[in-house]
Design an enzyme around this catalytic site. Structure first.
Site, mmCIF file in Angstrom:
data_model
loop_
_atom_site.group_PDB
_atom_site.id
_atom_site.type_symbol
_atom_site.label_atom_id
_atom_site.label_comp_id
_atom_site.label_asym_id
_atom_site.label_seq_id
_atom_site.Cartn_x
_atom_site.Cartn_y
_atom_site.Cartn_z
ATOM 1 N N SER A 1 77.108 -17.001 16.639
ATOM 2 C CA SER A 1 78.481 -17.239 16.170
ATOM 3 C C SER A 1 79.478 -17.248 17.331
ATOM 4 O O SER A 1 80.475 -17.967 17.284
ATOM 5 C CB SER A 1 78.887 -16.212 15.115
ATOM 6 O OG SER A 1 79.078 -14.935 15.682
ATOM 7 N N ASN A 2 79.231 -16.474 18.382
ATOM 8 C CA ASN A 2 80.115 -16.552 19.553
ATOM 9 C C ASN A 2 79.989 -17.911 20.238
ATOM 10 O O ASN A 2 80.995 -18.489 20.666
ATOM 11 C CB ASN A 2 79.810 -15.415 20.532
ATOM 12 C CG ASN A 2 80.566 -14.153 20.175
ATOM 13 O OD1 ASN A 2 81.784 -14.112 20.255
ATOM 14 N ND2 ASN A 2 79.845 -13.126 19.747
ATOM 15 N N HIS B 1 80.355 -7.894 24.987
ATOM 16 C CA HIS B 1 79.653 -6.708 24.507
ATOM 17 C C HIS B 1 80.448 -6.099 23.347
ATOM 18 O O HIS B 1 81.669 -5.966 23.433
ATOM 19 C CB HIS B 1 79.521 -5.694 25.646
ATOM 20 C CG HIS B 1 78.835 -4.434 25.219
ATOM 21 N ND1 HIS B 1 77.467 -4.345 25.085
ATOM 22 C CD2 HIS B 1 79.329 -3.229 24.864
ATOM 23 C CE1 HIS B 1 77.157 -3.135 24.665
ATOM 24 N NE2 HIS B 1 78.262 -2.438 24.530
ATOM 25 N N THR C 1 76.814 -7.518 36.149
ATOM 26 C CA THR C 1 76.301 -6.978 37.412
ATOM 27 C C THR C 1 74.957 -6.312 37.096
ATOM 28 O O THR C 1 74.611 -6.151 35.918
ATOM 29 C CB THR C 1 77.272 -5.935 37.995
ATOM 30 O OG1 THR C 1 77.397 -4.871 37.047
ATOM 31 C CG2 THR C 1 78.637 -6.534 38.285
HETATM 32 N N1 NHR Z 1 71.717 -7.759 32.329
HETATM 33 C C1 NHR Z 1 72.323 -7.109 33.326
HETATM 34 N N2 NHR Z 1 71.657 -7.013 34.486
HETATM 35 N N3 NHR Z 1 73.548 -6.559 33.229
HETATM 36 C C2 NHR Z 1 74.214 -6.658 32.067
HETATM 37 O O1 NHR Z 1 75.408 -6.111 31.983
HETATM 38 C C3 NHR Z 1 73.637 -7.315 30.959
HETATM 39 C C4 NHR Z 1 72.357 -7.866 31.140
HETATM 40 C C5 NHR Z 1 71.706 -8.532 30.090
HETATM 41 C C6 NHR Z 1 72.296 -8.605 28.859
HETATM 42 C C7 NHR Z 1 74.092 -7.998 27.261
HETATM 43 C C8 NHR Z 1 73.984 -6.550 26.733
HETATM 44 C C9 NHR Z 1 75.021 -6.264 25.659
HETATM 45 O O2 NHR Z 1 76.076 -6.904 25.623
HETATM 46 C C10 NHR Z 1 73.545 -8.027 28.648
HETATM 47 C C11 NHR Z 1 74.238 -7.398 29.703
HETATM 48 C C12 NHR Z 1 70.353 -6.448 25.731
HETATM 49 C C13 NHR Z 1 70.054 -5.107 25.872
HETATM 50 C C14 NHR Z 1 68.652 -4.573 25.626
HETATM 51 O O3 NHR Z 1 68.426 -3.380 25.651
HETATM 52 C C15 NHR Z 1 71.065 -4.251 26.291
HETATM 53 C C16 NHR Z 1 72.314 -4.744 26.556
HETATM 54 C C17 NHR Z 1 72.598 -6.101 26.416
HETATM 55 C C18 NHR Z 1 71.612 -6.940 26.000
HETATM 56 N N4 NHR Z 1 67.665 -5.459 25.395
HETATM 57 C C19 NHR Z 1 66.247 -5.142 25.191
HETATM 58 C C20 NHR Z 1 65.420 -5.413 26.477
HETATM 59 O O4 NHR Z 1 64.411 -4.737 26.647
HETATM 60 C C21 NHR Z 1 65.617 -5.986 24.112
HETATM 61 C C22 NHR Z 1 66.283 -5.845 22.790
HETATM 62 C C23 NHR Z 1 65.873 -6.946 21.812
HETATM 63 O O5 NHR Z 1 65.173 -7.907 22.184
HETATM 64 O O6 NHR Z 1 66.325 -6.888 20.656
HETATM 65 O O7 NHR Z 1 65.795 -6.342 27.242
HETATM 66 O O8 NHR Z 1 74.823 -5.333 24.862
HETATM 67 C C1 GAR Z 2 77.796 -10.070 18.966
HETATM 68 O O1 GAR Z 2 78.454 -9.033 18.287
HETATM 69 C C2 GAR Z 2 77.653 -9.737 20.434
HETATM 70 O O2 GAR Z 2 78.764 -9.052 20.969
HETATM 71 C C3 GAR Z 2 76.467 -8.843 20.396
HETATM 72 O O3 GAR Z 2 75.591 -9.364 19.430
HETATM 73 C C4 GAR Z 2 76.339 -10.163 18.525
HETATM 74 C C5 GAR Z 2 75.818 -11.569 18.608
HETATM 75 O O4 GAR Z 2 76.353 -12.352 17.581
HETATM 76 N N1 GAR Z 2 75.828 -8.762 21.666
HETATM 77 C C6 GAR Z 2 74.989 -7.797 21.951
HETATM 78 O O5 GAR Z 2 74.784 -6.862 21.231
HETATM 79 C C7 GAR Z 2 74.294 -7.969 23.268
HETATM 80 N N2 GAR Z 2 73.380 -6.913 23.408
HETATM 81 P P1 GAR Z 2 76.276 -13.934 17.666
HETATM 82 O O6 GAR Z 2 74.822 -14.298 17.973
HETATM 83 O O7 GAR Z 2 76.660 -14.372 16.293
HETATM 84 O O8 GAR Z 2 77.227 -14.393 18.731
#
Ligand code: NHR
Ligand code: GAR
Length: 215
Positions: free
Chosen positions: A13-14, A109, A141
């Site tokens: 959706s984003n 996020h 980062t």
């Molecule tokens: N990578 C880096 N290096 N730095 C950031 O700030 C990042 C990133 C990758 C993704 C999005 C982030 C969020 O907005 C993001 C920021 C996934 C996880 C996670 O734990 C955490 C944070 C975010 C995205 N993922 C699991 C993993 O093992 C898998 C979870 C799943 O597949 O459902 O990669 O929240």
């Molecule tokens: C959004 O709320 C986004 O901020 C969040 O997942 C949703 C995705 O919705 N992102 C994370 O949690 C990254 N870890 P979307 O697929 O409809 O945009």
């Protein structure tokens, strides 16, 4: 005109709010492609319907994070984007990947960082009893969810909220601030300089707090 590649994992959706802003003439970028790490990501169909190229780099087909990240980086590079936009992208990215795209990789996020990095942010916000929650657009980062903040939007937490209601309230603000942040970048007003956000945005200033007021 600058070009962007959008990375998704699911609903998208984003991504859709960005495509809509482009269609409305409110966001002067070319969306070169939408990439997903899951072949079943719902947003892929939305992108195709909007006439945007899609690619899948399925993380399950790679033996290591580094191998997946290298394939993902190559797929992105084939479109030569000015900016890479994580939109509900759910894979943590390795330092090598983040370094390759330094200063041109942003994420949205679903919390007011630095509160609640990581996953399940809405439930954790409810469990902590915070009265204000929201979303954050930041440069990515290596330190997960700790990159320099570009813009945040706040929403109230209301008595009787559950995670789904709170998530919906936050998501409405995500759809507002992400096109705004990408527009600042597209207009050359937003940069990462020495690890700090430099943003010359009209009215809002740099890392603005947008308080929508209502529920
Ligand atoms: N990578 C880096 N290096 N730095 C950031 O700030 C990042 C990133 C990758 C993704 C999005 C982030 C969020 O907005 C993001 C920021 C996934 C996880 C996670 O734990 C955490 C944070 C975010 C995205 N993922 C699991 C993993 O093992 C898998 C979870 C799943 O597949 O459902 O990669 O929240
Ligand atoms: C959004 O709320 C986004 O901020 C969040 O997942 C949703 C995705 O919705 N992102 C994370 O949690 C990254 N870890 P979307 O697929 O409809 O945009």
């Amino acid at each position: 005109m600058k070009s962007i590649v959008i990375l998704i994992s699911g609903r998208g959706s984003n991504m859709e709010s960005l495509l809509q802003a482009v269609a409305d003439g409110a966001l002067p970028v070319r969306v070169a492609a939408v990439l997903a790490n899951r072949p079943d990501a719902k947003g892929l169909a939305t992108a195709t319907a909007a006439g945007v190229a899609t690619r899948v780099v399925d993380h399950k087909l790679f033996a290591s994070r580094e191998a997946f990240d290298a394939a993902l980086a190559a797929a992105i590079d084939s479109f030569s984007p000015d900016l890479v936009v994580l939109a509900g992208f759910m894979r943590i990215l390795s330092d090598g990947f983040v370094g390759h795209f330094a200063g041109r990789l942003i994420n949205i996020h679903p919390s007011l960082l630095p509160a609640f990095p990581g996953l399940h942010t809405h439930q954790r916000a409810l469990d902590e009893g915070v009265r204000v929650h929201g979303c954050t657009v930041h440069f990515v980062t290596p330190a997960l969810d700790h990159g320099p903040i570009i813009v945040q939007a706040a929403v109230p937490v209301v008595d009787g909220d559950d995670a789904a209601r709170l998530a919906a309230r936050v998501l409405a603000q995500e759809h507002r601030v992400y096109p705004l942040a990408v527009r600042w970048f597209a207009e050359g007003r937003l940069q990462l300089c020495d690890g700090k956000v430099v943003c010359a945005a009209p009215q809002d200033g740099g890392s603005a707090l947008i308080s929508p007021g209502g529920v």
